[in-house]
Scaffold this active site. Structure first.
Site, PDB file in Angstrom:
ATOM      1  N   ASP A   1       0.829  -1.200   0.000  1.00 29.31           N
ATOM      2  CA  ASP A   1       0.000   0.000   0.000  1.00 29.31           C
ATOM      3  C   ASP A   1       0.865   1.251   0.000  1.00 29.31           C
ATOM      4  OD1 ASP A   1      -1.985   1.865   0.229  1.00 29.31           O
ATOM      5  OD2 ASP A   1      -2.733   1.185   2.174  1.00 29.31           O
TER       6      ASP A   1
ATOM      7  N   ASP B   1      -2.003   5.126  -5.384  1.00 30.92           N
ATOM      8  CA  ASP B   1      -2.365   4.342  -4.208  1.00 30.92           C
ATOM      9  C   ASP B   1      -2.583   2.891  -4.610  1.00 30.92           C
ATOM     10  OD1 ASP B   1      -3.294   3.313  -1.863  1.00 30.92           O
ATOM     11  OD2 ASP B   1      -4.981   4.677  -1.643  1.00 30.92           O
TER      12      ASP B   1
END
Length: 239
Positions: free
Chosen positions: A29, A222
């Protein structure tokens, strides 16, 4: 690699936590700073029986981190409880999922490019004991964002990711942390804004038509989400 039914839903890194080491599958992430894993026993667990379970009580290299070592404006926010000596955190993600736990430090083991293993000591991570939501994949999060608690900071502030086909049966994705990270192909300038990786979007390809934006806009990179979120302006521009 992504265990079992999670293939294609997320990029998963296989790391080893603690001593003796326990294999963990962490969701890669770039939109998060804090690396965390589900700690057992816990008050609320989202991890089922197919995953290995990390228990801090069984590790010789686990210890609780002190809140005094944290940044005042860090994300997540930390609270020190004098009665237990624990530095606790609570973090809510953009999809509404929530986690709670305690800040800790631990030894992690990573596989190197030549197939050997490298041990890294005193890595900040969240020892998660509660998770609210149903969108968690793997056993936790590998936080590659910028900031004090990011594992990227611990390993030299460099990383590179090579993505293969998302739904391929034998994954060829590579995540390289530290000095071995390198850039291949045409480079795109990436800026950091408030701990987020940002690029300037200048063109949008719709079918075979390339549309140029009159004013380029910043977009957030992201890897923790599978959905592209567009502003009303960009959505109307496409349709």
């Amino acid at each position: 690699m992504a265990p079992r039914t999670y293939g294609g839903l997320a990029f998963i890194a296989e790391v080893y936590l603690g001593s003796p080491s326990i294999r963990q599958y962490l969701h890669v992430d770039t939109g998060s700073n804090l690396t965390w894993t589900q700690c057992f026993p816990s008050s609320h667990s989202f991890v089922d029986h197919i995953y290995p379970k990390y228990s801090p009580e069984d590790s010789n290299t686990y210890f609780d981190a002190e809140c005094e070592t944290t940044a005042k404006n860090s994300t997540p926010k930390f609270t020190y409880y004098a009665s237990t000596g624990v530095c606790s955190y609570e973090l809510t993600y953009g999809d509404g999922n929530l986690i709670r736990g305690r800040l800790a430090e631990e030894m992690i083991t990573l596989q190197t490019r030549n197939g050997e293993f490298k041990v890294v000591y005193d890595v900040y991570f969240g020892c998660n004991d509660q998770a609210v939501g149903n969108q968690y994949i793997g056993t936790g999060i590998l936080g590659l964002g910028t900031g004090k608690f990011s594992i990227v900071e611990k390993l030299g502030s460099k990383f590179s990711i090579c993505f293969g086909l998302i739904m391929e049966s034998k994954p060829t994705h590579n995540l390289i942390l530290g000095d071995g990270a390198n850039i291949q192909g045409h480079p795109t300038v990436i800026n950091t804004t408030q701990g987020n990786y940002m690029i300037m979007l200048e063109f949008i390809l719709v079918g075979a038509e390339l549309k140029a934006l009159d004013d380029p806009v910043q977009v957030h990179l992201d890897t923790g989400t599978t959905i592209c979120h567009l502003s009303g302006f960009l959505f109307n521009f496409i349709v």
